[in-house]
Design a protein around this motif. Sequence first.
Motif, short mmCIF file in Angstrom:
data_model
loop_
_atom_site.label_atom_id
_atom_site.label_comp_id
_atom_site.label_asym_id
_atom_site.label_seq_id
_atom_site.Cartn_x
_atom_site.Cartn_y
_atom_site.Cartn_z
N MET A 1 0.84 -1.20 0.00
CA MET A 1 0.00 0.00 0.00
C MET A 1 0.87 1.25 0.00
SD MET A 1 -3.62 -0.12 1.40
CE MET A 1 -3.42 0.67 2.96
N THR A 2 0.31 2.28 -0.63
CA THR A 2 1.05 3.54 -0.71
C THR A 2 0.21 4.65 -0.10
OG1 THR A 2 2.12 2.80 -2.74
CG2 THR A 2 2.05 5.15 -2.38
N GLN A 3 0.87 5.57 0.57
CA GLN A 3 0.16 6.74 1.11
C GLN A 3 0.88 8.01 0.69
OE1 GLN A 3 1.16 7.40 5.50
NE2 GLN A 3 1.26 5.18 5.32
N THR A 4 0.15 9.12 0.74
CA THR A 4 0.75 10.40 0.37
C THR A 4 1.22 11.11 1.63
OG1 THR A 4 -0.77 10.53 -1.49
CG2 THR A 4 0.30 12.58 -0.84
N ILE A 5 2.44 11.63 1.57
CA ILE A 5 2.98 12.36 2.72
C ILE A 5 3.56 13.70 2.25
CG2 ILE A 5 3.56 10.35 4.14
CD1 ILE A 5 6.50 10.73 2.97
N ARG A 6 3.74 14.61 3.19
CA ARG A 6 4.43 15.87 2.90
C ARG A 6 5.88 15.73 3.33
NH1 ARG A 6 3.12 19.93 6.12
NH2 ARG A 6 3.58 21.68 4.79
N ALA A 7 6.76 16.19 2.46
CA ALA A 7 8.19 16.08 2.77
C ALA A 7 8.94 17.22 2.11
CB ALA A 7 8.73 14.73 2.29
N ALA A 8 10.11 17.54 2.64
CA ALA A 8 10.99 18.53 2.02
C ALA A 8 11.89 17.80 1.03
CB ALA A 8 11.84 19.21 3.09
N VAL A 9 11.88 18.24 -0.22
CA VAL A 9 12.63 17.52 -1.26
C VAL A 9 13.71 18.42 -1.85
CG1 VAL A 9 12.44 16.28 -3.46
CG2 VAL A 9 10.54 16.20 -1.82
N LEU A 10 14.92 17.88 -1.95
CA LEU A 10 16.01 18.56 -2.65
C LEU A 10 16.11 17.95 -4.04
CD1 LEU A 10 18.53 20.52 -2.40
CD2 LEU A 10 19.86 18.45 -2.00
N ARG A 11 15.84 18.77 -5.07
CA ARG A 11 15.87 18.24 -6.44
C ARG A 11 17.18 18.55 -7.14
NH1 ARG A 11 11.82 15.56 -8.42
NH2 ARG A 11 10.02 15.41 -7.06
N GLU A 12 17.87 19.58 -6.66
CA GLU A 12 19.10 20.01 -7.32
C GLU A 12 20.01 20.64 -6.27
OE1 GLU A 12 19.85 23.26 -10.69
OE2 GLU A 12 17.84 22.40 -10.68
N VAL A 13 21.30 20.35 -6.34
CA VAL A 13 22.23 20.96 -5.39
C VAL A 13 22.15 22.48 -5.51
CG1 VAL A 13 24.70 21.36 -4.96
CG2 VAL A 13 23.83 19.03 -5.24
N GLY A 14 22.06 23.13 -4.36
CA GLY A 14 22.01 24.60 -4.35
C GLY A 14 20.61 25.17 -4.49
N ALA A 15 19.64 24.32 -4.91
CA ALA A 15 18.26 24.81 -5.06
C ALA A 15 17.58 24.80 -3.70
CB ALA A 15 17.50 23.91 -6.03
N PRO A 16 16.53 25.64 -3.54
CA PRO A 16 15.82 25.61 -2.27
C PRO A 16 15.09 24.28 -2.07
CG PRO A 16 14.99 27.37 -3.72
CD PRO A 16 16.00 26.61 -4.50
N LEU A 17 14.89 23.91 -0.81
CA LEU A 17 14.09 22.72 -0.52
C LEU A 17 12.64 23.02 -0.86
CD1 LEU A 17 15.56 21.72 2.96
CD2 LEU A 17 15.74 20.44 0.81
N GLN A 18 11.96 22.05 -1.48
CA GLN A 18 10.55 22.24 -1.82
C GLN A 18 9.70 21.33 -0.96
OE1 GLN A 18 9.93 21.52 -5.98
NE2 GLN A 18 11.78 22.62 -6.56
N ILE A 19 8.61 21.87 -0.43
CA ILE A 19 7.68 21.02 0.30
C ILE A 19 6.74 20.39 -0.72
CG2 ILE A 19 5.99 20.90 2.17
CD1 ILE A 19 8.84 21.82 3.00
N GLU A 20 6.80 19.06 -0.81
CA GLU A 20 6.02 18.35 -1.84
C GLU A 20 5.16 17.27 -1.21
OE1 GLU A 20 8.32 16.76 -5.04
OE2 GLU A 20 9.63 18.52 -5.18
N GLN A 21 4.12 16.89 -1.95
CA GLN A 21 3.36 15.69 -1.61
C GLN A 21 4.01 14.55 -2.38
OE1 GLN A 21 0.42 15.69 0.16
NE2 GLN A 21 0.03 17.89 0.32
N ILE A 22 4.51 13.56 -1.66
CA ILE A 22 5.12 12.42 -2.34
C ILE A 22 4.48 11.13 -1.83
CG2 ILE A 22 7.32 13.64 -2.70
CD1 ILE A 22 8.48 11.96 -0.41
N GLU A 23 4.83 10.03 -2.49
CA GLU A 23 4.25 8.73 -2.13
C GLU A 23 5.23 7.97 -1.23
OE1 GLU A 23 1.16 8.13 -3.30
OE2 GLU A 23 1.36 10.10 -4.26
#
Length: 371
Positions: A1-23
């Motif tokens: 089973m999968t659930q959706t959570i909120r997390a801070a994601v780093l997509r690129e070095v030096g970029a700001p952290l993004q708060i995303e809904q991920i699985e």
Amino acid sequence: MTQTIRAAVLREVGAPLQIEQIELTDPRAGEVMVEIEAAGVCHSDLHYLQGDLQCPLPVVPGHEGAGRVISVGPGTSGDISVGDRVALLWRPNCGRCAQCVAGKPIMCELGPVQARSGGLLDGTTRMSADGAPVHHLLGVSCFSERVVVPERSVVRVPDDIPAEIAAIAGCAVITGVGAIRNAIGACSGDPLVVMGAGGVGLAAIMGARLAGASPVIAVDVDTDKLALAARVGAAITIDARDGDVVEHVLAAVPGGAAWVVEAIGRPETVASAFSMLRPGGTVVAVGLGRVGQGFTVPINELVQRQKRIVGSLYGSSIPQLDLPRIFELYRAGHLPLDLLLGERYPLDRVGDSFDALRGGAVGRSIVYPNR
Ligand code: APR
Ligand code: ZN
Ligand code: ZN
């Protein structure tokens, strides 16, 4: 089973952290799911955000956290149950490799494997976004509402220990206190310098005082951090902006320091640490630097004065033994860990907590992923 959570994601070095809904998928064999109550903001995360240290991207950072177990996977041992409060460990321990068997779980052969893969122990991730993997930072990733981690990477936390204390115990405190207890051992009556009064250095100062090192000297470049260093047990504080640090230390302890714990991780500060040792003295290097960075060791000084330099990762600890001991010392009033806690942030403001760390925030910032 999968659930959706909120997390801070780093997509690129030096970029700001993004708060995303991920699985987030359910724990697999030998894994548990933990709802995060508190997460500390460590300089090692900043190293990853800036690219000084590298990991697969995108990644959810945060490696200093504590929370409550909300589900357990198949094939777990039964030692950890739903409802248990736990602190998270960012080094795995398989219990089977030569290092684990020799009682050095921090050197477990799976450590670098987990760190490089950005997955859990089988190399795969439990997090994803739009079908693409989102990586785990050091098998923890606690800037997230919930995490899935190996069962062997959690340590139970007694009910009377606050979540913030449990969180910082899992990195800064075990690293700093462990450097004294496990990498140094007996230092009662010996002059000991701690360079850097961040979360790790302050914990080392507390550990050094507890071990009876005397005097305990703190070095930093920030007046407020030095004031806090004095509160947690440094008898002498030295502002590295006020001229030559080595001269200041030699003036305070003629002959030099028996031990220097370096909790900054810069070539010039490790070099200073080496210079301020007395003959036979030891630098315990705790601070991480940029990948590949080094410093110069004067050969004759090394040989003629029988100086030593040792590295200490994660307090050279056995977390399953050291964390309960730290909780007991805190409870008994021997480790004033509340003084280590700094500013508090909801998950949305995790980026601000890193700006504050860069800007010299005093004490360990805490992020609440579920607020
Ligand atoms: N001289 C003295 N102190 C310094 C200097 C310097 N040249 N440069 C920085 N400092 C101080 C900072 O003012 C700060 O108080 O070093 C401290 C570092 O603390 P933090 O940034 O809070 O870092 P912390 O989380 O404690 O980690 C320290 O250990 O695990 C590693 O990756 C981590 O390298 C980092 C180190
Ligand atoms: Zn850390
Ligand atoms: Zn192992």
